[in-house]
Enzyme design. Structure first.
Site, PDB file in Angstrom:
ATOM      1  CE1 TYR A 199     -29.896  10.347 -58.084  1.00 57.49           C
ATOM      2  CE2 TYR A 199     -27.812   9.653 -59.059  1.00 57.49           C
ATOM      3  CZ  TYR A 199     -28.734  10.652 -58.786  1.00 57.49           C
ATOM      4  OH  TYR A 199     -28.502  11.933 -59.214  1.00 57.49           O
ATOM      5  CE  LYS A 203     -31.971  11.954 -60.656  1.00 57.88           C
ATOM      6  NZ  LYS A 203     -32.869  13.121 -60.796  1.00 57.88           N
TER       7      LYS A 203
END
Length: 306
Positions: A199, A203
């Protein structure tokens, strides 16, 4: 992961990433999208991940309050997407809404999003890259399935790129001004959190995509926005005690960023909790260096060895 978050203070995330003296946890006047000076008449906005969370309750509602001409709402769940359409019309019946069921990680699906947008509205003026997932939470990167880890990159990184790439190629000319807001995360620049590697890295990709598109195209103003901790179905149970922000705060910030006064933040990171008036007051400081950007720290160049 649960034991780590249980040990930290509730304000750990906002304090660790604090850039302005004032921090906000509620919508405040400067970013209130209902203010006349923040209105966006005639604008067309594409919002991905619009079926739930900050996409539905933050961005869609806030841009409706700002009086945009049209909203193109993109998500994979048709039923949830129709619920967002109802929220928009309850907020502002005058806004034209085009719901489109699509997976942003699918290039052909993204092409259809823009084809439908063009057919109904012409080109879009604002793109909110909000679609995202959190998969493969493991104690260490090697503990997760590679396909699950990579799915973060597919949606959060590739999907964001596909939407930006298609937007550029949908414009009448490369002089047509557009605003892009990529939703990133503090995990993208904070000290590595091993259980969130997929994640966090995905990002970081979205963050840097905003910087690169801003640098490559004079007509594009792009930001990477950290929404803070907005409680959605993606929030881990262990983090529920942490300070959170409501969806309307990041929605209001997105509206504020869609105006010329925010140009000095082009290509940079903006956190939802930071006070925009204090950012404005520090404009010269931000522009004179590389504040609010990602870089490698160290002393470089041959001069250091002379």
């Amino acid at each position: 992961m649960a034991s780590f978050w249980a040990r930290v203070p509730s304000d750990y995330l906002t304090r660790a990433q604090q850039f302005t003296k004032t921090l906000h946890h509620e919508l405040y006047p400067a970013v209130d999208p209902s203010k006349p000076e923040l209105s966006l008449p005639g604008k067309v906005v594409i919002i991905t991940g619009a079926s739930r969370g900050i996409g539905a309750d933050g961005f869609a509602v806030s841009f409706a309050q700002a009086g945009v001409k049209g909203l193109v709402l993109v998500a994979r769940d048709a039923d949830k997407l129709n619920e967002t359409v109802s929220k928009v019309h309850a907020t502002n019946p005058a806004v034209e809404v085009l719901p489109v069921v699509a997976d942003v990680a699918d290039e052909n699906a993204v092409a259809l999003v823009y084809a439908q947008c063009e057919a109904k509205f012409g080109h879009a003026d604002i793109l909110i890259n909000n679609a995202g997932i959190v998969k493969a939470n493991g104690a260490l990167p090697g503990d997760v399935k590679p396909a699950d880890w990579w799915r973060n990159i597919e949606v959060n990184g590739k999907g964001t790129f596909l939407m930006m790439h298609a937007l550029v190629n949908s414009l009448p000319t490369l002089d047509t001004p557009v605003t892009i807001i990529n939703i990133t995360s503090g995990a993208a620049w904070h000290s590595p959190v091993p259980m969130l590697s997929g994640y966090a890295i995905s990002k970081l990709v979205a963050l840097q995509e905003a910087a690169y598109f801003a640098a490559c195209y004079k007509n594009i103003t792009a930001f990477a926005v950290h929404p803070g901790l907005v409680r959605t179905d993606m929030t881990h149970d262990s983090m529920m005690h942490m300070d959170s922000q409501p969806p309307e705060l990041v929605g209001g910030l997105a509206v504020w960023l869609s105006h010329p006064h925010a140009l000095f933040l082009n290509g940079r990171v903006v956190a939802n909790t930071w006070d925009v008036d204090e950012l404005m007051a520090r404009k010269e400081e931000i522009l004179s260096g590389k504040k609010l950007t990602i870089g490698l720290f160290g002393t470089f160049g041959p001069e250091q060895f002379e």
